[in-house]
Write an enzyme that holds these catalytic residues in place. Sequence first.
Site, PDB file in Angstrom:
ATOM      1  N   ASP A  97       0.605  -1.181  -0.071  1.00  0.00           N
ATOM      2  CA  ASP A  97      -0.009   0.140   0.078  1.00  0.00           C
ATOM      3  C   ASP A  97       0.843   1.269  -0.013  1.00  0.00           C
ATOM      4  OD1 ASP A  97       0.994  -0.568   2.494  1.00  0.00           O
ATOM      5  OD2 ASP A  97      -0.948  -0.331   3.669  1.00  0.00           O
TER       6      ASP A  97
ATOM      7  N   LYS B 172       4.408   4.610  18.323  1.00  0.00           N
ATOM      8  CA  LYS B 172       3.585   5.842  18.374  1.00  0.00           C
ATOM      9  C   LYS B 172       3.745   6.790  19.787  1.00  0.00           C
ATOM     10  CE  LYS B 172      -0.147   4.391  15.510  1.00  0.00           C
ATOM     11  NZ  LYS B 172      -0.159   3.064  15.138  1.00  0.00           N
TER      12      LYS B 172
ATOM     13  N   ASP C  61       1.483   5.969   2.253  1.00  0.00           N
ATOM     14  CA  ASP C  61       0.774   4.866   2.502  1.00  0.00           C
ATOM     15  C   ASP C  61      -0.765   5.388   2.008  1.00  0.00           C
ATOM     16  OD1 ASP C  61      -1.172   3.156   3.603  1.00  0.00           O
ATOM     17  OD2 ASP C  61      -0.190   3.381   5.738  1.00  0.00           O
TER      18      ASP C  61
HETATM   19  P1  GTP Z   1      -5.711  -2.167   7.601  1.00  0.00           P
HETATM   20  O1  GTP Z   1      -6.554  -2.996   7.944  1.00  0.00           O
HETATM   21  O2  GTP Z   1      -6.377  -0.988   7.099  1.00  0.00           O
HETATM   22  O3  GTP Z   1      -4.527  -1.397   8.590  1.00  0.00           O
HETATM   23  O4  GTP Z   1      -4.973  -2.506   6.282  1.00  0.00           O
HETATM   24  P2  GTP Z   1      -4.003  -3.883   6.126  1.00  0.00           P
HETATM   25  O5  GTP Z   1      -4.916  -4.932   6.602  1.00  0.00           O
HETATM   26  O6  GTP Z   1      -3.359  -3.786   4.673  1.00  0.00           O
HETATM   27  O7  GTP Z   1      -2.753  -3.752   7.276  1.00  0.00           O
HETATM   28  P3  GTP Z   1      -1.414  -2.851   7.018  1.00  0.00           P
HETATM   29  O8  GTP Z   1      -1.646  -1.578   6.169  1.00  0.00           O
HETATM   30  O9  GTP Z   1      -0.752  -2.742   8.569  1.00  0.00           O
HETATM   31  O10 GTP Z   1      -0.390  -3.923   5.907  1.00  0.00           O
HETATM   32  C1  GTP Z   1       0.615  -3.366   5.770  1.00  0.00           C
HETATM   33  C2  GTP Z   1       1.132  -4.151   4.426  1.00  0.00           C
HETATM   34  O11 GTP Z   1       1.066  -5.561   4.782  1.00  0.00           O
HETATM   35  C3  GTP Z   1      -0.370  -4.132   3.611  1.00  0.00           C
HETATM   36  O12 GTP Z   1       0.082  -4.234   2.061  1.00  0.00           O
HETATM   37  C4  GTP Z   1      -0.894  -5.330   3.614  1.00  0.00           C
HETATM   38  O13 GTP Z   1      -1.467  -6.035   2.320  1.00  0.00           O
HETATM   39  C5  GTP Z   1       0.210  -6.334   4.010  1.00  0.00           C
HETATM   40  N1  GTP Z   1      -0.507  -7.448   4.949  1.00  0.00           N
HETATM   41  C6  GTP Z   1      -0.919  -7.114   6.373  1.00  0.00           C
HETATM   42  N2  GTP Z   1      -1.135  -8.570   6.863  1.00  0.00           N
HETATM   43  C7  GTP Z   1      -0.701  -9.369   6.063  1.00  0.00           C
HETATM   44  C8  GTP Z   1      -0.904 -10.721   6.165  1.00  0.00           C
HETATM   45  O14 GTP Z   1      -1.397 -11.414   7.180  1.00  0.00           O
HETATM   46  N3  GTP Z   1      -0.522 -11.501   5.046  1.00  0.00           N
HETATM   47  C9  GTP Z   1       0.018 -10.653   3.974  1.00  0.00           C
HETATM   48  N4  GTP Z   1       0.428 -11.718   2.885  1.00  0.00           N
HETATM   49  N5  GTP Z   1       0.237  -9.385   3.607  1.00  0.00           N
HETATM   50  C10 GTP Z   1      -0.147  -8.748   4.922  1.00  0.00           C
END
Ligand code: GTP
Length: 346
Positions: free
Chosen positions: A106, A157, A221
């Site tokens: 992201d 944070k 982001d």
């Molecule tokens: P929010 O629910 O809005 O916080 O977004 P998110 O689910 O994408 O979580 P976050 O922004 O913390 O994740 C950072 C990056 O890691 C993103 O690109 C997610 O797609 C990826 N990511 C988070 N959790 C996982 C997981 O369990 N598996 C994989 N493959 N990617 C993950």
Amino acid sequence: MNGLILAGGKGTRLRPLTVFTPKPVVPVVNKPFLLYQIEVLKRAGITDITLSLSYQPDKIEGVLNEVWDLGVEITFVTEPHPMGTGGAYRFAASSVNDTTIVFNGDILTDCDLSELIEFHKSKKAEATIALAPVEDPSRYGLVVTDDDNRVLEFLEKPKADEVNPTTINTINAGLYILEPSILELIPEGENRSFEYNVFPKMLEKKIPFFAYIFKDEYWRDIGTPESYLRAHHDLINGVLKIFDVDRSARIDVATAATVDNVSVFGEGCVIKPNARVINSVLGPGVHVEEKALVENSVIWSHTRISSFAEIRDSIIGRSCHIGRNAVVNAGTVLGDKASIPDYSKV
Ligand code: GTP
């Protein structure tokens, strides 16, 4: 060197947009978001890219398979259950047994990865993390480094009065280079986070872990509606250095309509007389009826905006219907197929 894009998160902060469209493929200026990251990897000569998936993997695969000319080799790896960022890296290990550039799925950036790679090599690092400077560090986890750019500490944070922004204002940019030795720190098949588990362990074991600090690079982001909208405005106004915006779609704009020259339209948009579109991105097949206004907004495909409706600083999902004289105020986010009745204010 391999590329690994972590694209398995649920994208909850971007709901309702991510209910039917997983965050890694939400349209950004009418292109699935991952294409921007693939472009950055490709520019650094990284053409073996693994996509680590968990949430709605078939949709992500389907969207990317529709793009004919990615110019890279993509391997899709789907986890049996969400494994967190570190666990996802471990799970993808069989396809990433080399030095790996890991990208959170992201992050929009125009950075030159070859500089990051050069830095990683020059430091003989086992891990390098990219850091982005931010104005208000109190909203983020901060990363503290020494004069040689070695990572010393992660601060979660901190409150505004706990940090001196002139000395620490760099946050984790969601972009890493990792040597395969890092895999040994992550147990197989378990949920692990880079930030909470893997990086602290690396510090504990005194692994050579360095930070590359972005300077003029664009970094964002896109995971919140405000940020997703801002990314559009930055892209269409040419703030990013490397991405061209495609303004070649065939559209039907009435001569009496007002359309500025930064707005971007998908194929088949129809803009009726005296409608106005300003600083906005419209997906394919969007209809804007007489005297409607779309300003500073993103409208996904096949939405209809009825006459005299006004939309400002908002994101409207696919196939929505905005009724006559409706007013959609700044900050509104509508999911796919939403219908706003005539004369409503949202
Ligand atoms: P929010 O629910 O809005 O916080 O977004 P998110 O689910 O994408 O979580 P976050 O922004 O913390 O994740 C950072 C990056 O890691 C993103 O690109 C997610 O797609 C990826 N990511 C988070 N959790 C996982 C997981 O369990 N598996 C994989 N493959 N990617 C993950």
